[in-house]
Design a protein around this motif. Structure first.
Motif, short mmCIF file in Angstrom:
data_model
loop_
_atom_site.label_atom_id
_atom_site.label_comp_id
_atom_site.label_asym_id
_atom_site.label_seq_id
_atom_site.Cartn_x
_atom_site.Cartn_y
_atom_site.Cartn_z
N ARG A 177 12.48 -12.35 29.37
CA ARG A 177 13.81 -12.07 28.81
C ARG A 177 14.47 -13.34 28.30
O ARG A 177 14.23 -14.43 28.81
N LYS A 178 15.34 -13.16 27.32
CA LYS A 178 16.25 -14.23 26.93
C LYS A 178 17.55 -14.07 27.73
O LYS A 178 17.98 -12.94 28.00
N LEU A 224 2.18 -12.14 50.75
CA LEU A 224 1.04 -12.98 51.10
C LEU A 224 0.77 -14.00 50.00
O LEU A 224 0.49 -15.18 50.27
N TRP A 225 0.86 -13.57 48.76
CA TRP A 225 0.61 -14.48 47.62
C TRP A 225 1.87 -15.23 47.22
O TRP A 225 1.86 -15.96 46.24
N GLN A 226 2.97 -15.04 47.94
CA GLN A 226 4.25 -15.69 47.64
C GLN A 226 4.68 -15.43 46.20
O GLN A 226 5.20 -16.31 45.51
N ASN A 227 4.45 -14.21 45.77
CA ASN A 227 4.82 -13.78 44.43
C ASN A 227 6.25 -13.24 44.48
O ASN A 227 6.51 -12.21 45.11
N THR A 228 7.16 -13.93 43.83
CA THR A 228 8.59 -13.61 43.96
C THR A 228 9.16 -12.88 42.75
O THR A 228 10.39 -12.78 42.61
N ALA A 229 8.31 -12.35 41.87
CA ALA A 229 8.82 -11.65 40.68
C ALA A 229 9.71 -10.48 41.09
O ALA A 229 9.34 -9.65 41.92
N ILE A 258 7.36 -19.15 35.80
CA ILE A 258 6.82 -18.52 34.60
C ILE A 258 7.29 -17.08 34.46
O ILE A 258 7.68 -16.65 33.37
N SER A 259 7.25 -16.31 35.53
CA SER A 259 7.45 -14.87 35.37
C SER A 259 8.52 -14.27 36.27
O SER A 259 8.53 -13.05 36.48
N LEU A 260 9.43 -15.10 36.78
CA LEU A 260 10.49 -14.56 37.62
C LEU A 260 11.36 -13.58 36.84
O LEU A 260 11.83 -12.57 37.36
N ASN A 261 11.57 -13.87 35.56
CA ASN A 261 12.38 -13.00 34.70
C ASN A 261 11.52 -12.27 33.67
O ASN A 261 11.99 -11.92 32.58
N ALA A 262 10.27 -12.03 34.04
CA ALA A 262 9.35 -11.38 33.10
C ALA A 262 9.64 -9.90 32.96
O ALA A 262 10.05 -9.23 33.92
N VAL A 263 9.43 -9.40 31.77
CA VAL A 263 9.42 -7.96 31.54
C VAL A 263 8.06 -7.41 31.92
O VAL A 263 7.95 -6.35 32.54
N PRO A 305 17.53 -19.46 39.41
CA PRO A 305 17.63 -18.17 38.73
C PRO A 305 16.39 -17.84 37.91
O PRO A 305 16.29 -16.77 37.33
N GLY A 306 15.43 -18.77 37.88
CA GLY A 306 14.24 -18.56 37.05
C GLY A 306 14.47 -18.97 35.62
O GLY A 306 15.60 -19.10 35.15
N ARG A 307 13.39 -19.19 34.92
CA ARG A 307 13.49 -19.58 33.51
C ARG A 307 13.57 -18.35 32.63
O ARG A 307 13.01 -17.31 32.94
#
Length: 344
Positions: A149-150, A224-229, A80-85, A7-9
């Motif tokens: 996010r928290k 391509l960069w496998q960026n999953t955000a 690091i940024s899966l749950n980033a705002v 679920p991401g951090r």
């Protein structure tokens, strides 16, 4: 049923000093270069031609510096940024070794700072990320900070630690690739005659051309960069129903546009700082301009360092970036401060 998906951090999951080993290592090839050049109008000769690179003292054309950055960055997203705002900024970025087709890249990040926001719903995480090759050599490193996010709003706030970061890398901090030699540089093949000595501190260069951001191309790039955000893929993740364009997509577009006027700024060697000033969405047209901030000689034969401020806008404006309130004007997408290597 036990959940096995990631679920991401969330903000409360990070601990100061923690080192995170990111999955999955990736072997790069000429395919990355071909796709990179298909996605962006990238034309710098050192990354386009093995023969030009060999004439400049390198064994072959490396992978584009930002393509290598995106691969290293993409590894970090699930942790690091899966749950980033939002991704807020960069500092102390250094390209330490060229990346060549056949190299295998992996990433590690150390948590170097934490600060919970006053609303108690999110916080800022500072990490220093390193990209390593198959020989465990660090090929690049950078610091970035991300608003995350928290999940548990009742989780106690950590002690606030904001790392002290260099506002600007000195030219002596830059790592010049072994063997790089611009004394026999071919300006005709490079595309422009302007050399290091032709640029003045304070000079502003309008890169003239623009590129309209396409949803499909952004989807290809982030895959391509496998960026999953989630904000880049899931249109239901944002209240406005739009997918946020990956900031690195804007960086690469602006850097590619800068060829017009800076064709001989061949290699990015350092990243002093950067801000994604406003969100970018498909349909916006990116234009760019640069300001020369500093110049320095290096120990490499025929190689000078030039410090540039690269600005990307959605309204074509050149000049002021911020309003009277100190905030970025709405047409500013990117404000990037970097060092590049250029023939003297």
């Amino acid at each position: 049923m036990a959940a096995k998906t990631n679920p991401g951090r969330f903000f409360e999951d990070y601990k100061l000093g923690e080192v995170i080993e990111h999955a999955v290592p990736r072997t790069v090839s000429g395919g990355e270069r071909a796709l990179y050049h298909a996605l962006y109008p990238a034309r710098h000769a050192l990354y386009s031609s093995d023969e030009f690179a060999r004439a400049s003292g390198l064994p072959a054309a490396p992978l584009d510096d930002l393509a290598a950055f995106h691969v290293v960055f993409g590894k970090t997203v699930p942790d690091i940024s899966l749950n980033a705002v939002a991704n807020l900024g960069y500092a102390e970025g250094r390209w330490l070794k060229p990346v060549y087709p056949g190299d295998t890249l992996r990433s590690t990040s150390e948590v170097i700072g934490l600060k919970q926001n006053s609303n108690g719903k999110s916080g800022v995480v500072y990490v220093r990320t390193r990209g390593l090759n198959q020989r465990d050599e660090v090929v690049m490193e950078y610091v970035r900070w991300v608003m995350v996010r928290k999940n548990d709003l009742d989780a106690p706030a950590p002690e606030t630690v904001i790392p002290e970061l260099k506002k600007t890398l000195a030219a002596s901090d830059l790592e010049i690739p072994a063997g790089l030699d611009f004394t026999g540089y071919n300006y005709t093949l490079a595309g422009e005659a302007h050399r290091w000595g032709d640029y003045e501190v304070g000079e502003v260069i309008d890169h003239v051309d623009g590129v309209t951001i396409e949803e499909a191309e952004h989807m290809i790039a982030t895959r391509l960069w496998q960026n999953t955000a989630k904000v880049h893929f899931d249109a239901t993740f944002r209240p406005d129903g739009q997918r946020l364009i990956y900031g690195g997509h804007v960086i690469s577009m602006a850097r590619a546009l800068s060829f017009n006027g800076l064709a001989n700024a061949q290699m990015i060697a350092g990243l002093n700082g950067g801000a994604h000033a406003n969100p970018c969405f498909s349909g916006l047209t990116v234009k760019a301009w640069s300001e020369v901030l500093d110049k320095a000689e290096t120990a490499a034969p025929g190689v000078g360092a030039i410090r540039l401020r690269l600005v990307a806008t959605s309204d074509g404006s050149v000049g002021d970036l911020k309003g009277e309130d100190g905030k970025y004007l709405p047409g500013v997408l990117l404000d990037l401060d970097y060092w590049a290597l250029m023939p003297i």
